[in-house]
Scaffold this active site. Structure first.
Site, PDB file in Angstrom:
ATOM      1  N   LYS A 122       0.816  -1.215   0.000  1.00 56.61           N
ATOM      2  CA  LYS A 122       0.000   0.000   0.000  1.00 56.61           C
ATOM      3  C   LYS A 122       0.853   1.270   0.000  1.00 56.61           C
ATOM      4  O   LYS A 122       0.459   2.303   0.524  1.00 56.61           O
ATOM      5  CB  LYS A 122      -0.986   0.030   1.186  1.00 56.61           C
ATOM      6  N   HIS A 132       7.738  -7.336  -1.795  1.00 60.43           N
ATOM      7  CA  HIS A 132       7.324  -6.726  -0.529  1.00 60.43           C
ATOM      8  C   HIS A 132       8.243  -7.182   0.608  1.00 60.43           C
ATOM      9  O   HIS A 132       8.022  -6.819   1.763  1.00 60.43           O
ATOM     10  CB  HIS A 132       5.887  -7.120  -0.177  1.00 60.43           C
ATOM     11  N   SER A 134      -4.810   2.880   4.025  1.00 61.37           N
ATOM     12  CA  SER A 134      -5.052   2.063   2.845  1.00 61.37           C
ATOM     13  C   SER A 134      -5.145   0.580   3.211  1.00 61.37           C
ATOM     14  O   SER A 134      -6.005  -0.147   2.704  1.00 61.37           O
ATOM     15  CB  SER A 134      -3.932   2.287   1.821  1.00 61.37           C
TER      16      SER A 134
END
Length: 285
Positions: A45, A101, A131
């Site tokens: 995000k 990530h 988010s």
């Protein structure tokens, strides 16, 4: 469903069972990098999809086909993701662009040997939290966030997928090699300048007109119309976009509409403590 049902603890952090299997993690750890590979490293995000739109356009010299022929998760696949091993990444032409990530120290051995280029995209953690809160409520592979106060505590303690935002950001800020740091907020403030800087880092010579076209195409409202990037083509039923769109607002500062004054103050206290040794100047401070 609970964390125990949906997540696996891998190297000390939660990862989603839907996106990660023993096979995909083995493939990731044995992956062979090329010197001209490009890695987009983000905490979730933080502008991943946005950067997955910008970088292929830069590399292709602004050719719209670069972002209109493949979904973003195929054109810039997650190396640690379930599908990476079936995309024939070894056959992709150079320069290959990948996403991750994972933290810096979780990268495979070949990464440290080859030292490919890395674009590290960071975002104000309050907006990341905001988010993530909405995303967790609409994605089937995520644990339901529950009350905001409880999710906030989990987020600040790193008891969410991919672990602590603080640890993730610090790991990539301390990374060695060819790393460019850029923030979501910088891209919001001046996308044209951000595209120019990214192109320079990627050693891609673009004229002014091409840079302007890329920046215009990648303005959030325009990118949101690209069905290859807005996740409307993702697995049916996996994301309930009646609850929250995957590409939701694309703004900076929405946390002010989400956090209570007390929550924001508590967040600031934790932030100051966790980041007290970081010398980097963030654009959101």
């Amino acid at each position: 469903m609970t964390e125990a049902e949906l997540y696996t603890v891998y190297k000390g952090i939660y990862i989603s069972n839907y996106f990660h299997t023993a096979q995909s993690l083995k493939y990731f750890n044995e992956f062979s990098f090329r010197p001209d590979d490009i890695i987009i490293a983000t905490y979730p995000k933080s502008g991943t999809t946005w950067t997955q739109e910008i970088v292929p356009l830069i590399i292709s010299g602004g050719d719209p086909a670069s972002v209109e022929t493949l979904p973003c998760w195929e054109r810039v696949p997650f190396l640690e993701g379930t599908n990476a091993s079936v995309y024939n990444l070894e056959d992709m032409p150079s320069p290959r662009v990948f996403s991750t990530h994972f933290l810096y120290d979780m990268m495979p051995p070949s990464f440290f040997e080859v030292k490919p280029r890395v674009i590290n995209v960071m975002r104000n953690p309050k907006d990341v939290f905001t988010s993530a809160f909405h995303y967790s409520g609409m994605a089937a592979h995520m644990v339901n966030p529950g009350p905001q106060s409880e999710f906030l505590q989990k987020f600040l303690e790193g008891k969410v997928t991919y672990g602590s935002w603080f640890n993730h950001v610090k790991s990539w800020l301390n990374a060695e090699g060819n790393v460019m740091h850029i923030s979501y907020e910088e891209m919001i403030m001046d996308l044209k300048d951000s595209v120019t800087r990214l192109a320079l880092f990627l050693r891609k010579s673009l004229d002014e007109e091409t840079i302007e076209k890329i920046a215009d195409r990648c303005i959030f409202k325009n990118m949101k119309l690209n069905k290859m990037s807005n996740y409307s083509m993702f697995v049916p039923g996996h994301m309930d976009m009646t609850k929250s769109e995957f590409l939701r607002k694309g703004i900076a500062g929405d946390w002010k509409n989400q956090l209570t004054p007390a929550e924001a103050e508590y967040f600031d206290t934790v932030y100051k403590d966790k980041m007290k040794d970081v010398k980097y100047t963030f654009k959101w401070e």
